[in-house]
Structures are given as C-alpha cells and as structure tokens.
Design a protein around this motif. Structure first.
Motif, PDB file in Angstrom:
ATOM      1  N   MET A  45      23.607 152.308   8.074  1.00 32.92           N
ATOM      2  CA  MET A  45      23.443 153.535   7.273  1.00 32.92           C
ATOM      3  C   MET A  45      21.979 153.978   7.309  1.00 32.92           C
ATOM      4  SD  MET A  45      24.337 154.150   3.247  1.00 32.92           S
ATOM      5  CE  MET A  45      26.097 153.950   3.571  1.00 32.92           C
ATOM      6  N   ILE A  46      21.739 155.278   7.412  1.00 26.52           N
ATOM      7  CA  ILE A  46      20.383 155.801   7.404  1.00 26.52           C
ATOM      8  C   ILE A  46      19.798 155.611   6.005  1.00 26.52           C
ATOM      9  CG2 ILE A  46      18.924 157.802   7.802  1.00 26.52           C
ATOM     10  CD1 ILE A  46      20.416 156.798  10.264  1.00 26.52           C
ATOM     11  N   PRO A  47      18.644 154.939   5.894  1.00 23.14           N
ATOM     12  CA  PRO A  47      18.063 154.682   4.566  1.00 23.14           C
ATOM     13  C   PRO A  47      17.319 155.886   4.016  1.00 23.14           C
ATOM     14  CG  PRO A  47      16.698 153.687   6.241  1.00 23.14           C
ATOM     15  CD  PRO A  47      17.873 154.275   6.960  1.00 23.14           C
ATOM     16  N   LEU A  48      18.043 156.964   3.860  1.00 25.59           N
ATOM     17  CA  LEU A  48      17.471 158.175   3.295  1.00 25.59           C
ATOM     18  C   LEU A  48      18.198 158.527   2.008  1.00 25.59           C
ATOM     19  CD1 LEU A  48      17.077 160.627   6.327  1.00 25.59           C
ATOM     20  CD2 LEU A  48      15.253 159.490   5.083  1.00 25.59           C
ATOM     21  N   SER A  49      17.458 158.945   1.008  1.00 31.06           N
ATOM     22  CA  SER A  49      18.096 159.383  -0.229  1.00 31.06           C
ATOM     23  C   SER A  49      18.706 160.763  -0.017  1.00 31.06           C
ATOM     24  CB  SER A  49      17.056 159.448  -1.354  1.00 31.06           C
ATOM     25  OG  SER A  49      16.135 160.493  -1.106  1.00 31.06           O
ATOM     26  N   ASP A  50      19.585 161.159  -0.908  1.00 31.07           N
ATOM     27  CA  ASP A  50      20.175 162.492  -0.825  1.00 31.07           C
ATOM     28  C   ASP A  50      19.098 163.571  -0.945  1.00 31.07           C
ATOM     29  OD1 ASP A  50      22.699 161.500  -0.476  1.00 31.07           O
ATOM     30  OD2 ASP A  50      23.267 161.659  -2.592  1.00 31.07           O
ATOM     31  N   ALA A  51      18.033 163.266  -1.691  1.00 33.78           N
ATOM     32  CA  ALA A  51      16.945 164.232  -1.837  1.00 33.78           C
ATOM     33  C   ALA A  51      16.129 164.370  -0.559  1.00 33.78           C
ATOM     34  CB  ALA A  51      16.037 163.828  -2.995  1.00 33.78           C
ATOM     35  N   ASP A  52      15.989 163.267   0.193  1.00 30.70           N
ATOM     36  CA  ASP A  52      15.177 163.291   1.407  1.00 30.70           C
ATOM     37  C   ASP A  52      15.908 163.874   2.613  1.00 30.70           C
ATOM     38  OD1 ASP A  52      12.700 162.343   0.566  1.00 30.70           O
ATOM     39  OD2 ASP A  52      13.341 160.256   0.685  1.00 30.70           O
ATOM     40  N   LYS A  53      17.218 163.775   2.639  1.00 32.54           N
ATOM     41  CA  LYS A  53      17.961 164.263   3.804  1.00 32.54           C
ATOM     42  C   LYS A  53      17.715 165.745   4.099  1.00 32.54           C
ATOM     43  CE  LYS A  53      21.639 160.795   3.556  1.00 32.54           C
ATOM     44  NZ  LYS A  53      23.052 160.536   3.205  1.00 32.54           N
ATOM     45  N   PRO A  54      17.823 166.652   3.118  1.00 33.94           N
ATOM     46  CA  PRO A  54      17.547 168.067   3.426  1.00 33.94           C
ATOM     47  C   PRO A  54      16.111 168.290   3.883  1.00 33.94           C
ATOM     48  CG  PRO A  54      18.673 167.849   1.313  1.00 33.94           C
ATOM     49  CD  PRO A  54      18.258 166.477   1.726  1.00 33.94           C
ATOM     50  N   LYS A  55      15.173 167.549   3.312  1.00 36.97           N
ATOM     51  CA  LYS A  55      13.762 167.697   3.687  1.00 36.97           C
ATOM     52  C   LYS A  55      13.553 167.297   5.141  1.00 36.97           C
ATOM     53  CE  LYS A  55      12.275 166.732  -1.035  1.00 36.97           C
ATOM     54  NZ  LYS A  55      11.525 165.826  -1.931  1.00 36.97           N
ATOM     55  N   PHE A  56      14.186 166.182   5.539  1.00 37.37           N
ATOM     56  CA  PHE A  56      14.071 165.751   6.927  1.00 37.37           C
ATOM     57  C   PHE A  56      14.721 166.768   7.860  1.00 37.37           C
ATOM     58  CE2 PHE A  56      16.397 163.904  10.495  1.00 37.37           C
ATOM     59  CZ  PHE A  56      15.321 163.536  11.298  1.00 37.37           C
ATOM     60  N   VAL A  57      15.909 167.248   7.527  1.00 49.14           N
ATOM     61  CA  VAL A  57      16.642 168.182   8.379  1.00 49.14           C
ATOM     62  C   VAL A  57      15.830 169.454   8.608  1.00 49.14           C
ATOM     63  CG1 VAL A  57      18.678 169.670   8.496  1.00 49.14           C
ATOM     64  CG2 VAL A  57      18.916 167.276   7.802  1.00 49.14           C
ATOM     65  N   ALA A  58      15.294 170.035   7.535  1.00 43.42           N
ATOM     66  CA  ALA A  58      14.489 171.254   7.664  1.00 43.42           C
ATOM     67  C   ALA A  58      13.239 170.985   8.490  1.00 43.42           C
ATOM     68  CB  ALA A  58      14.117 171.779   6.287  1.00 43.42           C
ATOM     69  N   SER A  59      12.604 169.844   8.241  1.00 43.84           N
ATOM     70  CA  SER A  59      11.367 169.512   8.952  1.00 43.84           C
ATOM     71  C   SER A  59      11.620 169.290  10.436  1.00 43.84           C
ATOM     72  CB  SER A  59      10.739 168.259   8.340  1.00 43.84           C
ATOM     73  OG  SER A  59      10.391 168.481   6.994  1.00 43.84           O
ATOM     74  N   ARG A  60      12.691 168.562  10.738  1.00 44.72           N
ATOM     75  CA  ARG A  60      13.014 168.260  12.136  1.00 44.72           C
ATOM     76  C   ARG A  60      13.247 169.542  12.932  1.00 44.72           C
ATOM     77  NH1 ARG A  60      13.753 168.457  16.411  1.00 44.72           N
ATOM     78  NH2 ARG A  60      14.839 167.139  17.921  1.00 44.72           N
ATOM     79  N   ARG A  61      13.908 170.512  12.316  1.00 40.43           N
ATOM     80  CA  ARG A  61      14.156 171.780  13.015  1.00 40.43           C
ATOM     81  C   ARG A  61      12.881 172.616  13.132  1.00 40.43           C
ATOM     82  NH1 ARG A  61      14.269 175.282  15.822  1.00 40.43           N
ATOM     83  NH2 ARG A  61      15.831 176.944  16.162  1.00 40.43           N
ATOM     84  N   ALA A  62      12.069 172.608  12.086  1.00 42.54           N
ATOM     85  CA  ALA A  62      10.882 173.459  12.074  1.00 42.54           C
ATOM     86  C   ALA A  62       9.868 173.059  13.137  1.00 42.54           C
ATOM     87  CB  ALA A  62      10.229 173.426  10.689  1.00 42.54           C
ATOM     88  N   VAL A  63       9.729 171.759  13.404  1.00 41.24           N
ATOM     89  CA  VAL A  63       8.714 171.342  14.380  1.00 41.24           C
ATOM     90  C   VAL A  63       9.097 171.726  15.809  1.00 41.24           C
ATOM     91  CG1 VAL A  63       7.883 169.453  12.914  1.00 41.24           C
ATOM     92  CG2 VAL A  63       9.634 168.983  14.657  1.00 41.24           C
ATOM     93  N   ASP A  64      10.333 172.157  16.024  1.00 38.69           N
ATOM     94  CA  ASP A  64      10.724 172.657  17.351  1.00 38.69           C
ATOM     95  C   ASP A  64       9.958 173.934  17.715  1.00 38.69           C
ATOM     96  OD1 ASP A  64      12.509 170.608  17.786  1.00 38.69           O
ATOM     97  OD2 ASP A  64      14.272 171.746  17.152  1.00 38.69           O
ATOM     98  N   PHE A  65       9.419 174.611  16.711  1.00 38.48           N
ATOM     99  CA  PHE A  65       8.673 175.849  16.963  1.00 38.48           C
ATOM    100  C   PHE A  65       7.254 175.573  17.467  1.00 38.48           C
ATOM    101  CE2 PHE A  65      11.938 177.282  13.989  1.00 38.48           C
ATOM    102  CZ  PHE A  65      12.331 178.486  14.553  1.00 38.48           C
ATOM    103  N   VAL A  66       6.811 174.337  17.366  1.00 39.40           N
ATOM    104  CA  VAL A  66       5.450 173.995  17.775  1.00 39.40           C
ATOM    105  C   VAL A  66       5.412 173.772  19.282  1.00 39.40           C
ATOM    106  CG1 VAL A  66       3.541 172.369  17.510  1.00 39.40           C
ATOM    107  CG2 VAL A  66       4.980 172.956  15.535  1.00 39.40           C
ATOM    108  N   GLU A  67       4.460 174.414  19.948  1.00 37.35           N
ATOM    109  CA  GLU A  67       4.315 174.310  21.394  1.00 37.35           C
ATOM    110  C   GLU A  67       2.981 173.665  21.752  1.00 37.35           C
ATOM    111  OE1 GLU A  67       4.747 178.217  22.983  1.00 37.35           O
ATOM    112  OE2 GLU A  67       6.758 178.515  22.140  1.00 37.35           O
ATOM    113  N   ASP A  68       2.920 173.112  22.955  1.00 32.41           N
ATOM    114  CA  ASP A  68       1.716 172.450  23.424  1.00 32.41           C
ATOM    115  C   ASP A  68       0.515 173.401  23.358  1.00 32.41           C
ATOM    116  OD1 ASP A  68       0.783 169.912  24.582  1.00 32.41           O
ATOM    117  OD2 ASP A  68       0.177 171.162  26.270  1.00 32.41           O
ATOM    118  N   GLY A  69      -0.594 172.885  22.853  1.00 37.03           N
ATOM    119  CA  GLY A  69      -1.813 173.672  22.773  1.00 37.03           C
ATOM    120  C   GLY A  69      -1.979 174.477  21.502  1.00 37.03           C
ATOM    121  N   MET A  70      -0.985 174.454  20.622  1.00 41.91           N
ATOM    122  CA  MET A  70      -1.051 175.250  19.404  1.00 41.91           C
ATOM    123  C   MET A  70      -2.028 174.671  18.383  1.00 41.91           C
ATOM    124  SD  MET A  70       2.715 176.605  18.262  1.00 41.91           S
ATOM    125  CE  MET A  70       3.394 178.123  18.923  1.00 41.91           C
ATOM    126  N   ARG A  71      -2.535 175.564  17.560  1.00 41.56           N
ATOM    127  CA  ARG A  71      -3.292 175.202  16.370  1.00 41.56           C
ATOM    128  C   ARG A  71      -2.352 175.440  15.186  1.00 41.56           C
ATOM    129  NH1 ARG A  71      -7.690 179.431  18.101  1.00 41.56           N
ATOM    130  NH2 ARG A  71      -5.669 180.332  18.671  1.00 41.56           N
TER     131      ARG A  71
END
Length: 258
Positions: free
Chosen positions: A1-27
């Motif tokens: 089982m993933i050791p994530l609380s119910d509160a942390d799961k949405p935070k991880f999901v949003a974060s994981r998707r958002a970092v896809d917008f970051v490209e090499d060389g960005m500030r």
C-alpha cells in the motif's frame, strides 16, 4: 500500500502533473506550503532522474532548504532576473482564478515571484475550489512598528467593505507574534465572504503599515486540482478544463524525502 494519507494524495497528484510543465533550461519559482513541498519533491526527482537543468527561485527559506535537499539548483530572483514559470499552492481559488494565499505567511515573496513570471500554475486539492472567496482568513503582512494602529485602520476599512466578517487578529507562533521571512507580522482577516476582492485589495494596500495582502488577482493562469483517487483536473482562464490521471504508485520513490 502507498504510505500516503488521504490528505497527501491530492497534493501529490496535483504536484506530479504540474511539474510536467517544467522544461529544460527554465527558471522556475518554487512556492511555499505543504502542497508546494510535494511539487518540489516531484521536480527534484525529474532533476535527478532526467538530468533536467533548471534554476529554482524559492519563496521562503524552508522551500529553499527542501529544494537544495532534493537536488534543485537554487538562485535568487535577482540572479534569475525573470522567470518562465512559478508553481505554488493556494488556500482558496474561485472561478476567476483569483486566489487567497498566505496561510504559511509567505505571500509577500510568493506574490513578488509569481508576478515576475511569464506564467503561474497553482496546485490544489478540491477543497480549495470555492464559489466565493473569504472562508479562509485573508492574510495581511504588516510592519511590526505600530501594528496595533494598522490593525485599527484595517478594521475601520472593513466596516465599509463588502464582507461578512470584520475581525483582524494578529497571527501568533506560540506565545509570540508570528514573523515572516522579512521579520514582519501577519494580520488574519476573518471575513467569511469577500464580495469585491479587487476593491478590498486596493484599499488594504493603501493603509500605512500594510506591506502586502494575500489576494492574488490576474496572476494565476492555470489551476491543477488533484484528487485522492489519482484524477487530475486542469482549469484555465475562461473556464477551460481538461482531465487526466496520475498513478499514485509514482509517490513511492518520494517517500524518503518526507
């Protein structure tokens, strides 16, 4: 089982998707708060595993410490000059993508960094999506000198504003006033409902002693909302939306960073 609380799961999901917008060389501006901490960890994994080369500009000392820990090169905003993207959390957002930020007391640096960026992406869980702002207390950073007078002026202003509550309390850290990274105090405004955010923000910032308020308007471009089941929703301007899904198993390699 993933050791994530119910509160942390949405935070991880949003974060994981958002970092896809970051490209090499960005500030990249790096936000502050519990959700932003997940974003920094996800971004650090991309740096380590993909060799992504970016410069991160943190919005607080605690974000800077975490960014260095996970391998992100940290620079100052002065060194970066201008940013391609900022990713940060929010305490509330509405259909116009107006935000309340500052629950962690970093909204001054967060607003400076966000407005010095070509684009701002907000990461949030569904509870932050509100029809009208104001249930979350609005933070206002104030100079310590004469803060009681500033508090009275703020409460006097609120008497004529389109809000339901008019109490302004000094934020505490135990027995002493909470201090921001700049050494200032924070007044939390318990408003219940904010009928005219733009009008309120404008008048608050005209009060002597007020440094900045936690209303972010015309700054956010996209909100990424994570759900505990892995569903992710992207909300853009003019109500444009798209949905996707994130595998919660991806969080396993980040647990060691907690």
């Amino acid at each position: 089982m993933i050791p994530l609380s119910d509160a942390d799961k949405p935070k991880f999901v949003a974060s994981r998707r958002a970092v896809d917008f970051v490209e090499d060389g960005m500030r990249v501006g790096l936000g502050t708060g519990s959700t932003a901490a997940w974003m920094v960890r996800c971004l650090g994994r991309r740096v380590r595993e993909e060799g992504l080369k970016i410069a991160g500009v943190p919005t607080s000392t605690r974000t800077a410490e975490l960014a260095r820990k996970v391998g992100i090169a940290v620079v100052t905003l002065e060194d970066a000059g201008w940013l391609d993207l900022t990713i940060d959390g929010a305490d509330e957002f509405d259909r116009d993508l107006t935000l309340i930020k500052g629950g962690g007391g970093a909204h001054l640096q967060e607003k400076i960094v966000a407005t010095a960026s070509d684009r701002m992406i907000v990461i949030a869980d569904p509870a932050k999506d509100v029809a009208r702002l104001g249930a979350f207390p609005l933070p206002v950073e104030v100079i310590p000198f004469g803060w009681q007078a500033t508090q009275k002026l703020v409460q006097r202003l609120l008497a004529g504003m389109d809000v339901d509550g008019r109490t302004a309390t000094l934020r505490m850290a135990g027995d002493t006033p909470f201090r921001t990274d700049e050494g200032n105090y924070v007044l939390d405004l318990h408003l219940g409902r904010i009928g005219a955010p733009r009008d309120l923000a404008l008048h608050l910032n005209q009060i002597a002693g007020v440094v900045e308020n936690g209303l972010f308007m015309d700054i956010c471009d996209t909100v990424v909302v994570g759900h505990a089941d892995g569903t992710v929703r992207l909300i853009g301007r003019a109500g444009k939306e798209e949905t996707g899904r994130i595998d919660l198993a991806d969080a396993e390699s980040l647990i060691a960073d907690l």
